[in-house]
Design a protein around this motif. Structure first.
Motif, PDB file in Angstrom:
ATOM      1  N   ASP A   7     -22.623   1.508  -3.863  1.00 23.01           N
ATOM      2  CA  ASP A   7     -23.958   1.923  -3.378  1.00 23.01           C
ATOM      3  C   ASP A   7     -24.716   0.575  -2.609  1.00 23.01           C
ATOM      4  O   ASP A   7     -25.654   0.845  -2.067  1.00 23.01           O
ATOM      5  N   PHE A   8     -24.057  -0.649  -2.653  1.00 23.19           N
ATOM      6  CA  PHE A   8     -24.350  -1.695  -1.800  1.00 23.19           C
ATOM      7  C   PHE A   8     -23.684  -2.271  -0.729  1.00 23.19           C
ATOM      8  O   PHE A   8     -24.207  -2.973  -0.024  1.00 23.19           O
ATOM      9  N   ILE A   9     -22.297  -2.036  -0.925  1.00 22.71           N
ATOM     10  CA  ILE A   9     -21.402  -2.518   0.118  1.00 22.71           C
ATOM     11  C   ILE A   9     -20.339  -1.468   0.315  1.00 22.71           C
ATOM     12  O   ILE A   9     -20.171  -0.522  -0.587  1.00 22.71           O
ATOM     13  N   PRO A  10     -19.660  -1.480   1.443  1.00 29.87           N
ATOM     14  CA  PRO A  10     -18.497  -0.421   1.516  1.00 29.87           C
ATOM     15  C   PRO A  10     -17.559  -0.590   0.327  1.00 29.87           C
ATOM     16  O   PRO A  10     -17.211  -1.682  -0.244  1.00 29.87           O
ATOM     17  N   GLU A  11     -16.632   0.519   0.220  1.00 31.21           N
ATOM     18  CA  GLU A  11     -15.574   0.650  -0.982  1.00 31.21           C
ATOM     19  C   GLU A  11     -14.535  -0.228  -0.225  1.00 31.21           C
ATOM     20  O   GLU A  11     -14.250  -0.415   0.903  1.00 31.21           O
ATOM     21  N   LEU A  12     -14.062  -1.077  -1.412  1.00 29.65           N
ATOM     22  CA  LEU A  12     -13.146  -2.079  -1.280  1.00 29.65           C
ATOM     23  C   LEU A  12     -11.682  -1.207  -1.185  1.00 29.65           C
ATOM     24  O   LEU A  12     -11.715  -0.275  -2.226  1.00 29.65           O
ATOM     25  N   PRO A  13     -10.857  -1.409  -0.247  1.00 27.18           N
ATOM     26  CA  PRO A  13      -9.517  -0.633  -0.317  1.00 27.18           C
ATOM     27  C   PRO A  13      -8.837  -1.146  -1.711  1.00 27.18           C
ATOM     28  O   PRO A  13      -8.755  -2.402  -2.259  1.00 27.18           O
ATOM     29  N   GLY A  14      -8.414   0.070  -2.420  1.00 29.75           N
ATOM     30  CA  GLY A  14      -7.621  -0.142  -3.758  1.00 29.75           C
ATOM     31  C   GLY A  14      -8.471  -0.661  -4.820  1.00 29.75           C
ATOM     32  O   GLY A  14      -8.198  -1.069  -5.947  1.00 29.75           O
ATOM     33  N   TRP A  15      -9.888  -0.278  -4.846  1.00 32.79           N
ATOM     34  CA  TRP A  15     -10.706  -0.807  -5.885  1.00 32.79           C
ATOM     35  C   TRP A  15     -10.293  -0.006  -7.289  1.00 32.79           C
ATOM     36  O   TRP A  15     -10.312  -0.660  -8.241  1.00 32.79           O
ATOM     37  N   ARG A  16      -9.873   1.231  -7.076  1.00 31.86           N
ATOM     38  CA  ARG A  16      -9.660   2.044  -8.434  1.00 31.86           C
ATOM     39  C   ARG A  16      -8.300   1.407  -9.001  1.00 31.86           C
ATOM     40  O   ARG A  16      -8.472   1.095 -10.335  1.00 31.86           O
ATOM     41  N   GLU A  17      -7.448   0.742  -8.431  1.00 31.14           N
ATOM     42  CA  GLU A  17      -6.209   0.283  -8.816  1.00 31.14           C
ATOM     43  C   GLU A  17      -6.279  -1.000  -9.494  1.00 31.14           C
ATOM     44  O   GLU A  17      -5.907  -1.403 -10.409  1.00 31.14           O
ATOM     45  N   ARG A  18      -7.459  -1.505  -8.934  1.00 30.53           N
ATOM     46  CA  ARG A  18      -7.867  -3.087  -9.611  1.00 30.53           C
ATOM     47  C   ARG A  18      -8.707  -3.080 -10.522  1.00 30.53           C
ATOM     48  O   ARG A  18      -9.429  -3.919 -10.966  1.00 30.53           O
ATOM     49  N   SER A  19      -9.403  -1.650 -10.853  1.00 31.82           N
ATOM     50  CA  SER A  19     -10.374  -1.798 -11.910  1.00 31.82           C
ATOM     51  C   SER A  19      -9.884  -1.847 -13.292  1.00 31.82           C
ATOM     52  O   SER A  19      -9.288  -0.734 -14.094  1.00 31.82           O
ATOM     53  N   PRO A  20      -9.736  -2.839 -14.105  1.00 34.71           N
ATOM     54  CA  PRO A  20      -9.380  -3.184 -15.391  1.00 34.71           C
ATOM     55  C   PRO A  20      -9.642  -2.318 -16.668  1.00 34.71           C
ATOM     56  O   PRO A  20     -10.943  -2.003 -16.597  1.00 34.71           O
ATOM     57  N   PHE A  21      -8.923  -1.755 -17.160  1.00 41.05           N
ATOM     58  CA  PHE A  21      -9.105  -1.090 -18.566  1.00 41.05           C
ATOM     59  C   PHE A  21      -9.941  -1.864 -19.423  1.00 41.05           C
ATOM     60  O   PHE A  21      -9.428  -3.330 -19.691  1.00 41.05           O
ATOM     61  N   ALA A  22     -11.011  -1.477 -20.129  1.00 41.78           N
ATOM     62  CA  ALA A  22     -11.660  -2.444 -21.071  1.00 41.78           C
ATOM     63  C   ALA A  22     -11.496  -1.750 -22.520  1.00 41.78           C
ATOM     64  O   ALA A  22     -10.855  -2.191 -23.224  1.00 41.78           O
ATOM     65  N   PHE A  23     -11.905  -0.236 -22.946  1.00 40.61           N
ATOM     66  CA  PHE A  23     -11.608   0.170 -23.919  1.00 40.61           C
ATOM     67  C   PHE A  23     -11.716   1.663 -23.750  1.00 40.61           C
ATOM     68  O   PHE A  23     -12.078   2.424 -22.946  1.00 40.61           O
ATOM     69  N   ARG A  24     -11.474   2.297 -24.904  1.00 40.42           N
ATOM     70  CA  ARG A  24     -11.540   3.919 -24.833  1.00 40.42           C
ATOM     71  C   ARG A  24     -12.561   4.319 -26.086  1.00 40.42           C
ATOM     72  O   ARG A  24     -12.562   3.686 -27.199  1.00 40.42           O
ATOM     73  N   GLU A  25     -13.478   5.476 -25.858  1.00 38.92           N
ATOM     74  CA  GLU A  25     -14.260   6.094 -26.968  1.00 38.92           C
ATOM     75  C   GLU A  25     -14.137   7.437 -26.804  1.00 38.92           C
ATOM     76  O   GLU A  25     -14.629   8.073 -25.818  1.00 38.92           O
TER      77      GLU A  25
END
Length: 172
Positions: free
Chosen positions: A80-98
Motif C-alpha cells: 500500500d506504500f511501496i512497490p511489491e518486492l519480488p518474492g515477498w510471499r516466499e519470504r513471508s515467515p509462518f507465525a502460527f495457525r488458528e
C-alpha cells in the motif's frame, strides 16, 4: 482511545478470526503486530493485516471484533506504500495457525523498506531490531530497494532520491 495491543490480544483477535473463517485464509501481519509477536516490542497501537484471499465473512465481522476486543485493526500492508518486492510471499515467515487461518508475517524486507520510507522513529527502531536479530540482511535489503526503484513512480508520495538516502542512512 483504545489501549495498546499486546501479544495475547493480537492472538485473541486472530483466534476469533480463525473461528469465523469458512475456508482457508492466509493472514499477513505487518508493522507493530510483527514486532509484538516476534518479541522486540511489548505492544502496538493497532493490528495491521492483509487477508489472502479476501474473506468477506471476516471483513464483515471486523468492526464488531474491533469493538468487542477493544483493538484497532487496519487492513494495510507494505504494497500500500511501496512497490511489491519480488518474492515477498516466499519470504513471508509462518507465525502460527488458528483454525482455518494460517498467519504469516508479511515479508520482513518489505516491512523494513516501508518503515524506512515512512521514517518515523518507532519504524526505524523496528528496522534496526530486524537487522540486529538477523531477520533482515542489510545487503539484501539494499538489493531489494534497487529492484523496486524503477517502480517508485507509481507512488507519487515517494521522492525516489530521498528514499534512497533514507535507505543508505539506515544501512550506513
Amino acid at each position: 482511545m483504545r489501549p495498546p495491543v499486546d501479544e495475547p490480544r493480537v492472538r485473541l483477535l486472530i483466534r476469533q478470526l480463525g473461528r469465523m473463517a469458512r475456508g482457508p485464509v492466509r493472514i499477513y501481519l505487518t508493522g507493530g503486530s510483527t514486532a509484538v509477536i516476534e518479541g522486540w516490542r511489548e505492544a502496538t497501537v493497532d493490528v495491521d493485516l492483509r487477508f489472502e484471499p479476501e474473506a468477506d465473512e471476516l471483513l464483515r465481522e471486523l468492526p464488531a471484533l474491533k469493538e468487542s476486543l477493544g483493538v484497532n485493526v487496519e487492513l494495510v500492508s507494505p504494497p500500500d506504500f511501496i512497490p511489491e518486492l519480488p518474492g515477498w510471499r516466499e519470504r513471508s515467515p509462518f507465525a502460527f495457525r488458528e483454525g482455518r487461518v494460517e498467519v504469516h508475517h508479511f515479508d520482513l524486507y518489505s516491512q523494513a523498506l516501508s518503515k524506512i520510507e515512512r521514517g518515523f522513529d518507532r519504524d526505524l527502531e523496528d528496522v534496526h531490531a530486524m537487522i540486529e536479530r538477523g531477520l533482515v540482511d542489510p545487503a539484501r535489503l539494499r538489493e531489494l530497494h534497487e529492484a523496486i526503484e524503477p517502480e517508485l513512480f507509481r507512488y507519487p508520495a515517494i521522492d525516489p532520491a530521498a528514499f534512497r538516502q533514507q535507505v543508505e542512512a539506515v544501512l550506513g
